[in-house]
Enzyme design. Structure first.
Site, PDB file in Angstrom:
ATOM      1  N   ILE A   1       0.831  -1.211   0.000  1.00 47.96           N
ATOM      2  CA  ILE A   1       0.000   0.000   0.000  1.00 47.96           C
ATOM      3  C   ILE A   1       0.868   1.265   0.000  1.00 47.96           C
ATOM      4  O   ILE A   1       0.473   2.286  -0.574  1.00 47.96           O
ATOM      5  CB  ILE A   1      -1.022  -0.008   1.165  1.00 47.96           C
ATOM      6  CG1 ILE A   1      -2.126   1.009   0.912  1.00 47.96           C
ATOM      7  CG2 ILE A   1      -0.357   0.224   2.520  1.00 47.96           C
ATOM      8  CD1 ILE A   1      -2.928   0.808  -0.348  1.00 47.96           C
TER       9      ILE A   1
ATOM     10  N   SER B   1      12.204   1.026   6.565  1.00 48.97           N
ATOM     11  CA  SER B   1      11.696  -0.288   6.190  1.00 48.97           C
ATOM     12  C   SER B   1      12.821  -1.291   6.309  1.00 48.97           C
ATOM     13  O   SER B   1      13.964  -0.970   5.990  1.00 48.97           O
ATOM     14  CB  SER B   1      11.188  -0.228   4.734  1.00 48.97           C
ATOM     15  OG  SER B   1      10.117  -1.095   4.521  1.00 48.97           O
ATOM     16  N   ARG B   2      12.485  -2.498   6.759  1.00 51.06           N
ATOM     17  CA  ARG B   2      13.539  -3.510   6.919  1.00 51.06           C
ATOM     18  C   ARG B   2      13.937  -4.088   5.574  1.00 51.06           C
ATOM     19  O   ARG B   2      15.085  -4.440   5.351  1.00 51.06           O
ATOM     20  CB  ARG B   2      13.051  -4.639   7.840  1.00 51.06           C
ATOM     21  CG  ARG B   2      12.724  -4.144   9.251  1.00 51.06           C
ATOM     22  CD  ARG B   2      11.874  -5.160   9.975  1.00 51.06           C
ATOM     23  NE  ARG B   2      10.722  -5.555   9.158  1.00 51.06           N
ATOM     24  CZ  ARG B   2       9.871  -6.510   9.456  1.00 51.06           C
ATOM     25  NH1 ARG B   2      10.025  -7.181  10.591  1.00 51.06           N
ATOM     26  NH2 ARG B   2       8.863  -6.813   8.675  1.00 51.06           N
TER      27      ARG B   2
ATOM     28  N   LYS C   1      -5.292   1.708   7.932  1.00 55.13           N
ATOM     29  CA  LYS C   1      -6.371   0.927   8.531  1.00 55.13           C
ATOM     30  C   LYS C   1      -5.953  -0.533   8.634  1.00 55.13           C
ATOM     31  O   LYS C   1      -5.177  -0.979   7.805  1.00 55.13           O
ATOM     32  CB  LYS C   1      -7.679   1.052   7.751  1.00 55.13           C
ATOM     33  CG  LYS C   1      -7.616   0.787   6.262  1.00 55.13           C
ATOM     34  CD  LYS C   1      -7.435  -0.540   5.634  1.00 55.13           C
ATOM     35  CE  LYS C   1      -8.032  -1.784   6.093  1.00 55.13           C
ATOM     36  NZ  LYS C   1      -7.739  -2.917   5.117  1.00 55.13           N
TER      37      LYS C   1
ATOM     38  N   ASP D   1      -9.791  -7.873   7.010  1.00 44.48           N
ATOM     39  CA  ASP D   1      -8.892  -6.838   6.485  1.00 44.48           C
ATOM     40  C   ASP D   1      -9.585  -6.054   5.370  1.00 44.48           C
ATOM     41  O   ASP D   1      -9.660  -4.823   5.445  1.00 44.48           O
ATOM     42  CB  ASP D   1      -7.553  -7.448   6.018  1.00 44.48           C
ATOM     43  CG  ASP D   1      -6.640  -6.385   5.445  1.00 44.48           C
ATOM     44  OD1 ASP D   1      -6.038  -5.628   6.242  1.00 44.48           O
ATOM     45  OD2 ASP D   1      -6.572  -6.254   4.206  1.00 44.48           O
TER      46      ASP D   1
HETATM   47  P1  NAP Z   1       2.562  -5.563   3.290  1.00 42.22           P
HETATM   48  O1  NAP Z   1       3.027  -5.111   1.955  1.00 42.22           O
HETATM   49  O2  NAP Z   1       2.529  -7.032   3.558  1.00 42.22           O
HETATM   50  O3  NAP Z   1       3.355  -4.895   4.493  1.00 42.22           O
HETATM   51  C1  NAP Z   1       3.738  -3.551   4.508  1.00 42.22           C
HETATM   52  C2  NAP Z   1       5.102  -3.412   5.100  1.00 42.22           C
HETATM   53  O4  NAP Z   1       5.035  -3.594   6.513  1.00 42.22           O
HETATM   54  C3  NAP Z   1       6.065  -4.472   4.626  1.00 42.22           C
HETATM   55  O5  NAP Z   1       6.645  -4.086   3.404  1.00 42.22           O
HETATM   56  C4  NAP Z   1       7.040  -4.598   5.767  1.00 42.22           C
HETATM   57  O6  NAP Z   1       8.076  -3.675   5.607  1.00 42.22           O
HETATM   58  C5  NAP Z   1       6.224  -4.227   6.971  1.00 42.22           C
HETATM   59  N1  NAP Z   1       5.862  -5.460   7.678  1.00 42.22           N
HETATM   60  C6  NAP Z   1       5.257  -6.563   7.187  1.00 42.22           C
HETATM   61  N2  NAP Z   1       5.063  -7.482   8.146  1.00 42.22           N
HETATM   62  C7  NAP Z   1       5.570  -6.934   9.264  1.00 42.22           C
HETATM   63  C8  NAP Z   1       5.662  -7.394  10.590  1.00 42.22           C
HETATM   64  N3  NAP Z   1       5.200  -8.592  10.955  1.00 42.22           N
HETATM   65  N4  NAP Z   1       6.255  -6.590  11.488  1.00 42.22           N
HETATM   66  C9  NAP Z   1       6.735  -5.391  11.125  1.00 42.22           C
HETATM   67  N5  NAP Z   1       6.654  -4.887   9.863  1.00 42.22           N
HETATM   68  C10 NAP Z   1       6.071  -5.664   8.959  1.00 42.22           C
HETATM   69  O7  NAP Z   1       1.078  -5.029   3.587  1.00 42.22           O
HETATM   70  P2  NAP Z   1       0.170  -3.965   2.835  1.00 42.22           P
HETATM   71  O8  NAP Z   1      -0.717  -4.704   1.878  1.00 42.22           O
HETATM   72  O9  NAP Z   1       0.946  -2.820   2.342  1.00 42.22           O
HETATM   73  O10 NAP Z   1      -0.773  -3.553   4.060  1.00 42.22           O
HETATM   74  C11 NAP Z   1      -0.279  -2.798   5.154  1.00 42.22           C
HETATM   75  C12 NAP Z   1      -1.461  -2.131   5.831  1.00 42.22           C
HETATM   76  O11 NAP Z   1      -2.137  -1.324   4.863  1.00 42.22           O
HETATM   77  C13 NAP Z   1      -2.499  -3.136   6.361  1.00 42.22           C
HETATM   78  O12 NAP Z   1      -2.995  -2.697   7.593  1.00 42.22           O
HETATM   79  C14 NAP Z   1      -3.588  -3.124   5.303  1.00 42.22           C
HETATM   80  O13 NAP Z   1      -4.861  -3.407   5.840  1.00 42.22           O
HETATM   81  C15 NAP Z   1      -3.504  -1.690   4.814  1.00 42.22           C
HETATM   82  N6  NAP Z   1      -3.996  -1.530   3.443  1.00 42.22           N
HETATM   83  C16 NAP Z   1      -3.565  -2.355   2.440  1.00 42.22           C
HETATM   84  C17 NAP Z   1      -4.105  -2.207   1.164  1.00 42.22           C
HETATM   85  C18 NAP Z   1      -3.653  -3.076   0.016  1.00 42.22           C
HETATM   86  O14 NAP Z   1      -4.188  -2.924  -1.095  1.00 42.22           O
HETATM   87  N7  NAP Z   1      -2.682  -3.948   0.175  1.00 42.22           N
HETATM   88  C19 NAP Z   1      -5.079  -1.231   0.908  1.00 42.22           C
HETATM   89  C20 NAP Z   1      -5.442  -0.370   1.939  1.00 42.22           C
HETATM   90  C21 NAP Z   1      -4.915  -0.526   3.192  1.00 42.22           C
HETATM   91  P3  NAP Z   1       9.580  -4.055   6.031  1.00 42.22           P
HETATM   92  O15 NAP Z   1       9.648  -5.564   6.180  1.00 42.22           O
HETATM   93  O16 NAP Z   1      10.400  -3.566   4.901  1.00 42.22           O
HETATM   94  O17 NAP Z   1       9.811  -3.344   7.324  1.00 42.22           O
END
Ligand code: NAP
Length: 308
Positions: A15, A37-38, A91, A169
């Site tokens: 996101i 970011s890690r 969110k 989610d």
């Molecule tokens: P993601 O790509 O899986 O995770 C986002 C980043 O968070 C990762 O690149 C990672 O960065 C870090 N991360 C992942 N797991 C972690 C953990 N266990 N502990 C600490 N850091 C962690 O997820 P995303 O889809 O972007 O979603 C993130 C948030 O945005 C969620 O709450 C989701 O509901 C919301 N969201 C997502 C979307 C969508 O379309 N995907 C839309 C609207 C809102 P590093 O490992 O580099 O630190």
């Protein structure tokens, strides 16, 4: 002309790349000064591995956008608040209700703005729907939020773990719209289908009502292939309102209503800038309360194992 808000972003994942970074870049209200970011990277600004390093080295930082999964957000949010930064939470705002309450109080004491963002509320059809419904008697509400988890969340393990919320989610986006356009309601029963090898539901059937006894039914399902469904249908004494495509399309008795183009994240960042500049916070827990109530009050049914 006010100076742009010097913002950092934490968690360069899906996101952050799809929405936050392009929208921050395009907005005159912000200047991106760093990311933390890690694993993820972003060109053109200093990249840190942790928020703590970013705070230590970026003296002029004013705000952060936290884009990690909900289980990881509290610690970062509290550290940012204690460092005197305004905080934008993706969110859902946390993995528990109490932690978000604690953040709200911490932000108040520290005098910084806390924004629990609900992007679907900024879909173009949502405010017109709220306005139209505000003067109507509602007979029933039917919500269908059905999508293909393999398409939208490939390889995301956190989403299946405790606190990841599973199908809630995306489902919480429907709840964020419903709590914005309908009078207050509450859960009366739910069935959650949980894959036998996972902690979080792949589907949910939720029943709610309000003070007038209005039946409100929601189906969340992550097993839908083919066309995807993100619809809210409201039957009223004056006709039927349907918000579809997650709030991007609004029909009244089948007639399409003219709407501006989709700009959910631009709307979120405009709102956050207004909060920062007025010294206010915006933390509405209602969507998370309904999700938590479903986990608290719902029956669980174990279903076949899910593999990516
Ligand atoms: P993601 O790509 O899986 O995770 C986002 C980043 O968070 C990762 O690149 C990672 O960065 C870090 N991360 C992942 N797991 C972690 C953990 N266990 N502990 C600490 N850091 C962690 O997820 P995303 O889809 O972007 O979603 C993130 C948030 O945005 C969620 O709450 C989701 O509901 C919301 N969201 C997502 C979307 C969508 O379309 N995907 C839309 C609207 C809102 P590093 O490992 O580099 O630190």
């Amino acid at each position: 002309m006010t100076d742009p808000i010097r913002i950092g972003l934490v968690g360069v994942g899906k996101i952050a790349r799809d929405q936050h970074l392009p929208v921050i870049d395009a907005s005159p209200d912000y200047r991106l000064v760093a990311v933390a970011s890690r694993h993820g990277e972003h060109a053109g600004v200093p990249n840190y591995r942790t928020l703590a390093e970013m705070i230590a080295e970026q003296g002029g930082l004013q705000a952060v956008a936290l884009c990690q999964p909900p289980q990881a957000r509290f610690e970062a949010a509290l550290a940012a608040i204690e460092a005197g930064l305004h905080v934008f939470l993706e969110k859902p705002p946390g993995a528990t209700l109490a932690e978000v309450g604690l953040l709200t109080e911490a932000a108040r004491r520290r005098g910084v703005s806390l924004f629990a963002s609900w992007h679907s509320r900024f879909a173009p059809g949502v405010e017109p729907a709220r306005s139209w419904l505000s003067t109507r008697r509602i007979r029933s509400v039917s919500i269908a939020w059905m999508e293909d988890v393999r398409h939208w969340h490939p390889g995301q393990d956190w989403i299946w773990e405790a606190g990841g919320m599973g199908v809630f989610d995306p489902g919480i986006n429907a709840l964020s719209i419903a709590t914005h356009i309908l009078p207050p309601f509450f859960l009366t029963g739910a069935t959650l289908e949980v894959p036998e090898n996972r902690q979080a539901p792949i589907a949910g059937d939720l029943r709610f009502t309000d003070a007038a006894g209005t039946p409100i039914h929601a189906t969340f399902d992550w097993r839908q292939t083919g066309p995807q469904t993100w619809d809210i249908r409201v039957e009223t004494e004056d006709g039927t309102l349907v918000l579809s495509k997650g709030g991007a399309v609004l029909t009244l008795d089948g007639r399409d209503q003219p709407l501006p183009p989709e700009a959910e994240y631009r709307g979120l960042y405009d709102r956050f800038a207004a909060l920062v500049r007025s010294g206010a916070s915006d933390v509405d827990l209602n969507p998370l309360i309904h999700a938590a109530d479903a986990f608290l009050r719902g029956e669980r049914r174990s279903v076949e194992a899910f593999t990516d």
